[in-house]
Design an enzyme around this catalytic site. Structure first.
Site, PDB file in Angstrom:
ATOM      1  N   ASP A 184       0.904  -1.365   0.014  1.00 47.20           N
ATOM      2  CA  ASP A 184      -0.047   0.027  -0.084  1.00 47.20           C
ATOM      3  C   ASP A 184       0.924   1.385  -0.149  1.00 47.20           C
ATOM      4  OD1 ASP A 184      -2.484  -0.798  -0.315  1.00 47.20           O
ATOM      5  OD2 ASP A 184      -3.256  -0.492   1.698  1.00 47.20           O
ATOM      6  N   ASP A 207     -10.494  -7.343  11.631  1.00 44.98           N
ATOM      7  CA  ASP A 207     -10.231  -8.754  11.830  1.00 44.98           C
ATOM      8  C   ASP A 207     -11.327  -9.321  12.854  1.00 44.98           C
ATOM      9  OD1 ASP A 207      -9.048  -7.161  13.674  1.00 44.98           O
ATOM     10  OD2 ASP A 207      -7.334  -7.995  13.665  1.00 44.98           O
TER      11      ASP A 207
END
Length: 722
Positions: free
Chosen positions: A126, A433
């Site tokens: 990223d 998550d």
């Protein structure tokens, strides 16, 4: 697991003690003095909260289970039919997460004791950095000698940096030693090239000629504004992709998804979802594993261990993901910042597993692709492992795949689609998550937690106090956001997962809520001691017994548990210290940030934890000296509370000495528990006093923090007295 009976007896005795404490609070409620009444009420509310929170932790620990695998049976039944595995590595910033760190993780994963042609490693960058791409290109070459070396020498761990940093040279065998030294020198040469290029900050013309992929950066505006960059560095399907012994190599793919300023990229969750889509076209393995870029493989048999769960004939088809614990290889003996999460990972997650399945921790986790893509559990999704490899074959060439897959990682691909909502990792939470794992479980899937003797992964823990507190702040904030959203386990999981599993999420979801009662207990009893207001029973009263028993039994059991799990006495003391620090700072900021977000006054941000440290910081960390250095509101709160307790203890003592006709025996009888509590808080804060007044290194607390904290603490004491 063994020891459950002892835990349940201890729990019953503590609960009985809490009942007596509540009875004392109600029966001895002060009838005179407004300050006395409010002090009493506040303390009672805090005690009730901690009693409720204790109940939640009891639920988590009530039925722990441990698991072990039989890899020989797996090999006997399925060796020729083992499924492919797509492995995702995520990195976001080459300055915080150096390329040299990233490729050591990649090389460790490429070297798994598993058929190499069935391993597919994907790196999501990223940061869109050509420096990271160059490091991956170097890794794609070095792996040709590293993988055969690992097989021959049975290397553990298979991160070259970790292995050569601790391995003993095989001097007893000249031939092996020559080969060992040659590979080590090749690795050091590669690392030198990467470090030199990284330090230079750009790719030289000679290096650019080595691969067509570097041309992609000719049109890159910035790391936040660039096209999709996708390069297949190694194609495991290519007969020519072999190591120096002629054995197959894994597939290795570099991806920097498209970034445009006007589009939200959804941080790590967006990166993983892009990898899910891209990998579905390149390798489409039924199993996906993801790790953070600093968390290398510490156990080469980890994939085989995992397949024992997924390929189990009786229960394997029900399992959505297999979670491994997060282990940190850079922690010192006494774990000064309590970063090991020893009790949570060695005990509590076993209890959550026993209650229905662990949460997804974001790294070191193997997923079933169908479950991660949002499919609900059905027996029809049961995989015939002897046919799965034939179904997932991709025929397109690597060059064609590079072009056709770019659109899957574009900024606009997810518009009007279910990604981030019903498919892939969920968006909108700092701990994507946890909510993703909960959603998977609510879709009817099960999860398992496995903690082999040799840890599956090893990463980097924080090396400064501020890093640790910021990390804890993000986690506590994210958990509370989940609790206050539609994904609250108690509501979202209703009739979908067992009640005990819903309750098992709650201790973590309510981390941030612990801040206010902890802040009260740390500050108010000490101020009341200074003012002369008793909040606990007299030492001579029978009512003191439940207070002393609950406090002593709880801490004694905690210490025994910590030592039994392999910790040290000093490590346990550090754990108590960090317990106070994070609840009065990280959790407090996480709590208020969550409230501000609910009312639209704040936006979600993602803070990366630095994976490298300055030399003097590292030196102090090695010596287990607490690192402060920078100014921070968190340090101001910690220092203020430390000084407040010191001033209250000193002030109350002086007050009793100065005033004539003071009977010290009566004072100790009346205020014994408050004095003891204040003394314990002063002991916990000893490193703070050293950093405020005695240390002269760069890791001390800044003078501005010292002056500010002293003024606030003295002002609070003055108000308490008058």
């Amino acid at each position: 697991m063994k020891g459950r009976l002892l835990f349940r007896l201890y729990t019953a005795s503590v609960l009985l003690g809490i009942c007596f404490i509540c009875a004392f609070r109600v029966s001895h409620f002060p009838t005179e003095g407004k300050v006395e009444r409010w002090g009493w009420i506040g303390l009672f509310v805090a005690e009730l909260w901690f009693s409720f929170y204790g109940f939640l932790t009891i639920v988590v620990r009530w039925n722990p289970v441990s698991r072990r695998t039989f890899k020989d049976r797996l090999s006997h039944r399925y060796e020729k039919n083992l499924p492919g595995v797509d492995i995702f590595i995520c990195t976001a910033d080459p300055t915080v997460e150096p390329p040299s760190l990233v490729i050591n993780t990649a090389l460790s994963l490429m070297a798994y004791d598993y058929p190499a042609e069935k391993l597919n490693i994907y790196l999501s960058d990223d940061g869109g950095s050509e420096l990271t791409f160059y490091a991956m290109l170097e890794a794609s070459r070095f792996c040709k000698i590293w993988l055969p070396f690992c097989r021959k020498f049975k290397v553990e761990p298979r991160s070259p940096a970790a292995y050569f940093g601790s391995a003993v040279e095989p001097l007893d065998d000249p031939l092996n030693y020559k080969e060992w030294l040659s590979v080590k020198e090749s690795f050091e040469d590669m690392m030198m090239r990467i470090h030199t290029t990284t330090k230079l900050g750009k790719i030289s013309k000679d290096i650019r000629k080595q691969h067509k992929g570097f041309r992609e950066w000719d049109v890159v505006s910035s790391r936040r504004d660039h096209q999709t960059i996708l390069q297949i560095l190694l194609d495991g399907r290519d007969p020519g992709a072999v190591d120096i012994e002629g054995e197959h190599l894994p597939t290795l793919v570099y991806l920097a998804r498209e970034k445009k300023p006007q589009y939200h990229h959804n941080f790590k969750a967006g990166a993983v979802n892009a990898l899910i889509r891209v990998s579905s076209k390149i390798s489409n393995s039924p199993i996906i594993m993801n790790v953070d870029c600093d968390m290398y493989s510490n156990n080469s048999e980890c994939v085989r261990d995992t397949m024992c769960f997924f390929m189990d004939e009786e229960k394997g088809h029900e399992i959505a993901y297999v979670q491994y614990p997060q282990h940190f290889h850079n922690l010192k003996k006494n774990d000064i910042y309590a970063s090991s999460f020893l009790v949570e990972q060695e005990l509590e997650l076993l209890g959550v597993d026993g209650n229905g399945g662990p949460c997804y921790l974001g790294t070191g986790c193997f997923h079933r692709r169908d479950a991660l893509c949002g499919k609900k559990y059905s027996k029809e999704l049961k995989i015939n492992w002897k046919e799965v490899n034939d179904k997932t074959k991709i025929e397109e060439s690597a060059i064609a795949l590079e072009e056709t897959c770019k659109v899957l990682a574009s900024c606009t691909y997810e518009q009007n689609k279910k990604w981030g909502k019903e498919m892939g990792l969920k968006y909108g939470f700092p701990v994507e998550d946890i909510v993703t794992g909960l959603s998977i479980q609510c879709n009817g899937w099960r999860s398992v937690y496995t903690n082999p003797e040799r840890k599956g992964f090893a990463g980097l823990g924080p090396t400064t106090l501020l890093q640790s507190l910021i990390q804890q702040k993000r986690w506590s904030e994210g958990h509370l956001q989940i609790f206050l959203s539609k994904y609250c386990p108690l509501l979202y999981g209703h009739k979908k997962i067992p009640l005990k599993l819903r309750l098992s999420y709650c201790p973590y979801n309510t981390w941030a809520a612990n801040s206010l009662p902890t802040l009260y207990i740390v500050a108010v009893p000490s101020l009341c001691l200074l003012r002369g207001i008793p909040l606990f029973p007299k030492i001579s009263s029978p009512w003191v017994i439940p207070f002393v028993y609950v406090a002593f039994a709880h801490r004694a059991y905690s210490l025994g548990e910590f030592l039994w799990l392999g910790g040290t006495l000093k490590g346990w003391c550090n754990l108590q210290r960090i317990w106070v620090f994070k609840r009065t700072t990280s959790f407090l900021f996480g709590f208020f940030d969550t409230i501000l977000k609910l009312f639209g006054f704040s936006e979600q941000v993602f803070a990366l934890t630095a994976k490298v440290a300055d030399e003097d910081v590292s030196e102090r960390y090695e010596q287990e000296v607490m690192e402060f250095g920078a100014s921070s509101p968190m340090f101001s709160i910690i220092a203020t509370l430390a000084l407040l307790n010191l001033f209250c203890l000193a002030g109350s003592t002086l007050k009793k000495v100065i005033v004539k006709d003071t009977n010290m025996v009566e004072v100790l009888d009346q205020f014994g528990l408050q004095i003891l509590g204040c003394c314990l808080l002063v002991m916990i804060n000893l490193p703070i006093y050293q950093a405020l007044f005695f240390r002269r290194d760069n890791g001390r607390l800044p003078p501005s923090t010292t002056y500010q904290s002293m003024i606030i603490a003295l002002l609070a004491c003055a108000i308490a007295i008058y």
